[in-house]
Design a protein around this motif. Structure first.
Motif, PDB file in Angstrom:
ATOM      1  N   MET A  67       0.857  -1.196   0.000  1.00 53.41           N
ATOM      2  CA  MET A  67       0.000   0.000   0.000  1.00 53.41           C
ATOM      3  C   MET A  67       0.892   1.245   0.000  1.00 53.41           C
ATOM      4  SD  MET A  67      -3.006   0.650   2.756  1.00 53.41           S
ATOM      5  CE  MET A  67      -4.537   0.124   2.042  1.00 53.41           C
ATOM      6  N   GLU A  68       1.901   1.204   0.845  1.00 51.66           N
ATOM      7  CA  GLU A  68       2.837   2.339   0.942  1.00 51.66           C
ATOM      8  C   GLU A  68       3.524   2.581  -0.413  1.00 51.66           C
ATOM      9  OE1 GLU A  68       5.727   1.842   4.064  1.00 51.66           O
ATOM     10  OE2 GLU A  68       6.399   3.919   3.856  1.00 51.66           O
ATOM     11  N   ARG A  69       3.948   1.483  -1.055  1.00 49.63           N
ATOM     12  CA  ARG A  69       4.630   1.597  -2.348  1.00 49.63           C
ATOM     13  C   ARG A  69       3.699   2.228  -3.391  1.00 49.63           C
ATOM     14  NH1 ARG A  69       6.585  -4.083  -2.699  1.00 49.63           N
ATOM     15  NH2 ARG A  69       7.975  -3.759  -0.937  1.00 49.63           N
ATOM     16  N   ILE A  70       2.456   1.785  -3.388  1.00 48.83           N
ATOM     17  CA  ILE A  70       1.491   2.293  -4.378  1.00 48.83           C
ATOM     18  C   ILE A  70       1.279   3.797  -4.172  1.00 48.83           C
ATOM     19  CG2 ILE A  70      -0.949   2.179  -5.106  1.00 48.83           C
ATOM     20  CD1 ILE A  70      -0.760  -0.906  -4.441  1.00 48.83           C
ATOM     21  N   VAL A  71       1.147   4.207  -2.908  1.00 48.81           N
ATOM     22  CA  VAL A  71       0.967   5.647  -2.632  1.00 48.81           C
ATOM     23  C   VAL A  71       2.178   6.419  -3.157  1.00 48.81           C
ATOM     24  CG1 VAL A  71       0.749   7.397  -0.808  1.00 48.81           C
ATOM     25  CG2 VAL A  71      -0.544   5.257  -0.632  1.00 48.81           C
ATOM     26  N   GLN A  72       3.376   5.923  -2.871  1.00 51.12           N
ATOM     27  CA  GLN A  72       4.597   6.621  -3.328  1.00 51.12           C
ATOM     28  C   GLN A  72       4.637   6.738  -4.849  1.00 51.12           C
ATOM     29  OE1 GLN A  72       7.648   4.164  -1.639  1.00 51.12           O
ATOM     30  NE2 GLN A  72       7.575   5.168   0.365  1.00 51.12           N
ATOM     31  N   GLU A  73       4.309   5.646  -5.542  1.00 56.22           N
ATOM     32  CA  GLU A  73       4.370   5.651  -7.017  1.00 56.22           C
ATOM     33  C   GLU A  73       3.319   6.600  -7.604  1.00 56.22           C
ATOM     34  OE1 GLU A  73       6.754   4.184  -8.874  1.00 56.22           O
ATOM     35  OE2 GLU A  73       7.649   3.615  -6.954  1.00 56.22           O
ATOM     36  N   ILE A  74       2.134   6.601  -7.013  1.00 55.78           N
ATOM     37  CA  ILE A  74       1.088   7.513  -7.519  1.00 55.78           C
ATOM     38  C   ILE A  74       1.532   8.960  -7.309  1.00 55.78           C
ATOM     39  CG2 ILE A  74      -1.275   8.368  -7.132  1.00 55.78           C
ATOM     40  CD1 ILE A  74      -2.125   5.476  -6.576  1.00 55.78           C
ATOM     41  N   ARG A  75       2.116   9.247  -6.144  1.00 58.08           N
ATOM     42  CA  ARG A  75       2.560  10.621  -5.848  1.00 58.08           C
ATOM     43  C   ARG A  75       3.600  11.102  -6.866  1.00 58.08           C
ATOM     44  NH1 ARG A  75      -1.438  11.955  -3.295  1.00 58.08           N
ATOM     45  NH2 ARG A  75      -1.755  11.485  -1.111  1.00 58.08           N
ATOM     46  N   LYS A  76       4.408  10.164  -7.397  1.00 55.20           N
ATOM     47  CA  LYS A  76       5.451  10.557  -8.366  1.00 55.20           C
ATOM     48  C   LYS A  76       4.844  11.077  -9.662  1.00 55.20           C
ATOM     49  CE  LYS A  76       8.968   7.250  -6.919  1.00 55.20           C
ATOM     50  NZ  LYS A  76       9.462   5.904  -7.220  1.00 55.20           N
ATOM     51  N   VAL A  77       3.696  10.508 -10.079  1.00 58.39           N
ATOM     52  CA  VAL A  77       3.129  10.892 -11.377  1.00 58.39           C
ATOM     53  C   VAL A  77       1.904  11.787 -11.277  1.00 58.39           C
ATOM     54  CG1 VAL A  77       4.014   8.888 -12.640  1.00 58.39           C
ATOM     55  CG2 VAL A  77       1.792   8.742 -11.530  1.00 58.39           C
ATOM     56  N   ALA A  78       1.190  11.700 -10.158  1.00 56.33           N
ATOM     57  CA  ALA A  78      -0.033  12.515 -10.000  1.00 56.33           C
ATOM     58  C   ALA A  78      -0.110  12.925  -8.533  1.00 56.33           C
ATOM     59  CB  ALA A  78      -1.257  11.713 -10.429  1.00 56.33           C
ATOM     60  N   ARG A  79       0.736  13.896  -8.194  1.00 57.02           N
ATOM     61  CA  ARG A  79       0.988  14.257  -6.793  1.00 57.02           C
ATOM     62  C   ARG A  79      -0.273  14.628  -6.011  1.00 57.02           C
ATOM     63  NH1 ARG A  79       3.174  18.969  -4.401  1.00 57.02           N
ATOM     64  NH2 ARG A  79       2.822  20.005  -6.379  1.00 57.02           N
ATOM     65  N   ASP A  80      -1.207  15.298  -6.694  1.00 56.00           N
ATOM     66  CA  ASP A  80      -2.371  15.825  -5.969  1.00 56.00           C
ATOM     67  C   ASP A  80      -3.540  14.843  -5.869  1.00 56.00           C
ATOM     68  OD1 ASP A  80      -0.994  18.153  -5.590  1.00 56.00           O
ATOM     69  OD2 ASP A  80      -1.703  19.031  -7.479  1.00 56.00           O
ATOM     70  N   THR A  81      -3.339  13.630  -6.352  1.00 51.42           N
ATOM     71  CA  THR A  81      -4.433  12.640  -6.287  1.00 51.42           C
ATOM     72  C   THR A  81      -4.859  12.420  -4.843  1.00 51.42           C
ATOM     73  OG1 THR A  81      -3.487  11.496  -8.192  1.00 51.42           O
ATOM     74  CG2 THR A  81      -5.050  10.239  -6.855  1.00 51.42           C
ATOM     75  N   LYS A  82      -6.162  12.453  -4.611  1.00 53.25           N
ATOM     76  CA  LYS A  82      -6.679  12.155  -3.268  1.00 53.25           C
ATOM     77  C   LYS A  82      -6.675  10.642  -3.085  1.00 53.25           C
ATOM     78  CE  LYS A  82      -7.523  16.308  -1.925  1.00 53.25           C
ATOM     79  NZ  LYS A  82      -6.468  16.937  -1.159  1.00 53.25           N
ATOM     80  N   ILE A  83      -5.946  10.180  -2.081  1.00 54.64           N
ATOM     81  CA  ILE A  83      -5.836   8.734  -1.855  1.00 54.64           C
ATOM     82  C   ILE A  83      -6.423   8.387  -0.490  1.00 54.64           C
ATOM     83  CG2 ILE A  83      -4.271   6.756  -1.741  1.00 54.64           C
ATOM     84  CD1 ILE A  83      -2.243   8.349  -3.378  1.00 54.64           C
ATOM     85  N   LEU A  84      -7.435   7.521  -0.512  1.00 52.75           N
ATOM     86  CA  LEU A  84      -7.988   7.078   0.766  1.00 52.75           C
ATOM     87  C   LEU A  84      -7.716   5.586   0.948  1.00 52.75           C
ATOM     88  CD1 LEU A  84     -11.809   6.682   0.575  1.00 52.75           C
ATOM     89  CD2 LEU A  84     -10.664   8.006  -1.152  1.00 52.75           C
ATOM     90  N   ILE A  85      -7.505   5.215   2.194  1.00 49.94           N
ATOM     91  CA  ILE A  85      -7.130   3.825   2.459  1.00 49.94           C
ATOM     92  C   ILE A  85      -8.027   3.227   3.545  1.00 49.94           C
ATOM     93  CG2 ILE A  85      -4.717   4.218   1.795  1.00 49.94           C
ATOM     94  CD1 ILE A  85      -4.032   4.088   4.824  1.00 49.94           C
ATOM     95  N   GLY A  86      -8.086   1.892   3.541  1.00 52.88           N
ATOM     96  CA  GLY A  86      -8.862   1.205   4.567  1.00 52.88           C
ATOM     97  C   GLY A  86      -8.521  -0.268   4.595  1.00 52.88           C
TER      98      GLY A  86
END
Ligand code: B1M
Length: 196
Positions: free
Chosen positions: A144-163
């Motif tokens: 999950m952490e890796r996915i958040v990091q990778e998304i932030r690299k290409v689309a920094r402002d994406t709202k990411i919610l987790i559960g």
């Protein structure tokens, strides 16, 4: 089931008797799954029984799904949802997805075992979407952490919610996600606030 009524038949019966779908879900199915999980921890049931329980819940959920879907045509935005890489648990994710869709959002469900590349590809198709990540295993929290990091690299402002059961507010802050919700309602409220 052959000898007795199962989740499928009981759900249909409860609905036909006018029992509130929310009660069927929260006071029946979800509690049933909690019991199965407890028994699994105590070595009283094993993976095949967990699979049967999951199948029963998914089948029963098909009957209550229509009650949670809103008739509104205009969508509030898009949410891309998936269970993170290495993790095959999808009941909670499906429930969250169902509630999000029911609250008037377009839902792109990537399924289970979803890696960062698949989330990013979906984001490229639907720029500006929010992303929802679910994890049920302590061992897949790292993904999950890796996915958040990778998304932030290409689309920094994406709202990411987790559960998901092992995830917490602290973990959410640590990995740089935007929001943690322990349940579908919290996820929907967060999304709705974004467009309010
Ligand atoms: Co597994 N499993 N499982 N399992 N399983 C758990 C999660 C476990 C807690 C059982 C236990 O030990 N008591 C344990 C994890 C331990 C840990 O890591 N801490 C476990 C294990 C160990 C495993 C295997 C490793 C077992 C093995 O093979 N030896 C294996 C892993 C496979 C893999 O993923 N790679 C495995 C396999 C399976 C099945 C395939 C047999 C089956 C899943 C089938 C399916 O999903 N289609 C299964 C099941 C059914 C469970 C339990 C019994 C039930 C999970 C569930 O559906 N709960 C579970 C024990 C438990 O949770 N009590 C267990 C009901 C669901 C409504 O709740 O998913 O928590 P939940 O979702 C909630 C919230 O968490 C939240 O909202 C939902 C609704 O309230 N939420 C979000 C979830 N995602 C969200 C996202 C959000 C917001 C909220 O925003 C995006």
């Amino acid at each position: 089931m052959r000898v007795q009524e199962g989740a499928d038949e009981l759900t249909k019966k409860a609905l036909s008797e006018g029992i509130d779908p929310g009660r069927i879900l929260n006071e029946g199915m979800v509690i049933g799954m909690e019991r199965v999980g407890k028994k699994f921890s105590e070595n009283k049931v094993f993976v095949p029984q967990m699979l049967m329980s999951a199948k029963a819940m998914s089948t029963a959920m098909q009957h209550i799904k229509p009650y949670f879907l809103s008739g509104s045509v205009k969508r509030k935005g898009t949410v891309i949802i998936g269970t993170v890489a290495g993790d095959l648990h999808d009941i909670g994710k499906n429930l969250v997805g169902m509630m999000i869709e029911g609250a008037g959002w377009e839902l792109v469900d990537l399924g289970v075992d979803v890696n960062a590349e698949k989330f990013i590809a979906a984001l490229k198709e639907k720029p500006g979407s929010a992303v929802g990540l679910s994890a049920l295993l302590t061992t897949t929290m790292v993904n999950m952490e890796r996915i958040v990091q990778e998304i932030r690299k290409v689309a920094r402002d994406t709202k990411i919610l987790i559960g998901g059961a092992p995830v917490s507010h602290e973990f959410c802050s640590k990995i740089g996600a935007d929001f943690y919700s322990p349940d579908p309602q919290g996820a929907v409220e967060y999304l709705n606030k974004m467009v309010a």
